[in-house]
Design an enzyme around this catalytic site. Structure first.
Site: not given
Ligand code: NAP
Length: 257
Positions: A169
């Protein structure tokens, strides 16, 4: 641009944003934030129906329109060039162009390298790196046609945590930061701002809960998703005269405005 020159809010009236990975979590909050700031928003992801994790592109788009905004739910798998191109084409057909990309789609895998199956490694690189490459490549001509715009890739503070080891990741996100920092130079002459944005702390989204292996986060380390939405609105309002070629942390950026 100096911090004191940051606008208090971003006015995105008349702009069109494509948010990849907007069916839940941070992407849904960012899509709603951009729409509240005046942008027409393409809500892009795979989920058209509720699955293992809650959230669909249609539910997010409906929340935006119910709040008085403009949204298009568009099915998109960021690992497929064909799917990405079709989603971008549908957005341009509906809204007439694209000014803003938020490349947010992501999957998390935090296990050490020795405990990483090849298929997990490949999934991280396919979604987190190749996915950003594909959506970015597809939108650049549209931003150029509008005379400028803003590209935002969502990364993580884990990129810098080399004292905590390596995992697929963090490696995938490090590569995205290298891509975007270089792209900022490539696109400066096209008046396109290119920045990375990450949460300052942890956003307890559905995806984070599912991928973190039950890790406990103390309350002071938790950040509301609205911080990422506010920071994304600020970056979305930039062009190459403003903030570009940077890696931003949500709460730091908001505090500096
Ligand atoms: P999440 O709740 O798992 O949401 C992930 C999103 O990505 C969902 O809308 C999912 O939609 C989409 N996705 C996954 N695979 C995909 C694909 N092949 N094509 C299109 N869409 C896809 O994650 P989150 O925590 O909100 O994280 C969002 C972003 O922030 C990520 O890039 C993550 O690495 C980053 N981030 C998060 C945190 C944190 O604290 N949460 C910290 C640092 C960075 P579908 O499944 O409907 O496709």
């Amino acid at each position: 641009m100096s911090d004191t020159a940051l606008p208090a809010t971003g006015d995105l009236t008349g702009k069109v944003a494509f948010v990849a990975g907007a069916s839940r979590g941070i992407g849904a909050a960012v899509a709603e934030g951009l729409a509240a700031a005046g942008a027409s928003v393409a809500v892009a992801a795979r989920s058209e129906q509720e699955g293992a994790l809650p959230g669909t592109i249609h539910a997010v788009a409906q929340r935006i329109t119910a709040a008085g905004g403009r949204a298009l739910a568009v099915q998109c798998d960021v690992t497929s060039e064909e799917s990405v191109d079709a989603a971008i084409a549908a957005t341009v057909a509906e809204f007439g162009g694209i000014d803003i990309l938020v490349a947010n789609a992501g999957v998390m895998w935090l296990a050490p390298i020795e405990k990483t199956p090849l298929k997990r490694w490949q999934l991280c690189l396919d979604v987190n790196l190749t996915g950003v490459f594909l959506v970015t490549k597809a939108v650049i001509p549209h931003l150029r046609a509008r005379g400028g715009g803003s590209l935002i890739a969502i990364t993580t503070t884990g990129v810098d945590m080399v004292d905590r080891g390596a995992n697929a990741y963090w490696i995938s996100k490090a590569a995205v930061e290298r891509m975007y920092l270089g792209l900022a130079s490539d696109l400066r002459g096209d008046n396109i701002a290119v920045n990375c944005l990450s949460p300052t702390r942890v956003v307890l989204t559905e995806g984070w809960q599912a991928g973190s292996g039950g890790r406990e986060i103390p309350p002071e380390m938790v950040e509301p998703p609205e911080a990422m939405a506010d920071a994304a609105v600020l970056l979305a309002a930039q062009n190459a005269d403003g903030i570009t070629g940077t890696v931003q942390r949500s709460e730091h950026l908001i505090a500096a405005r």
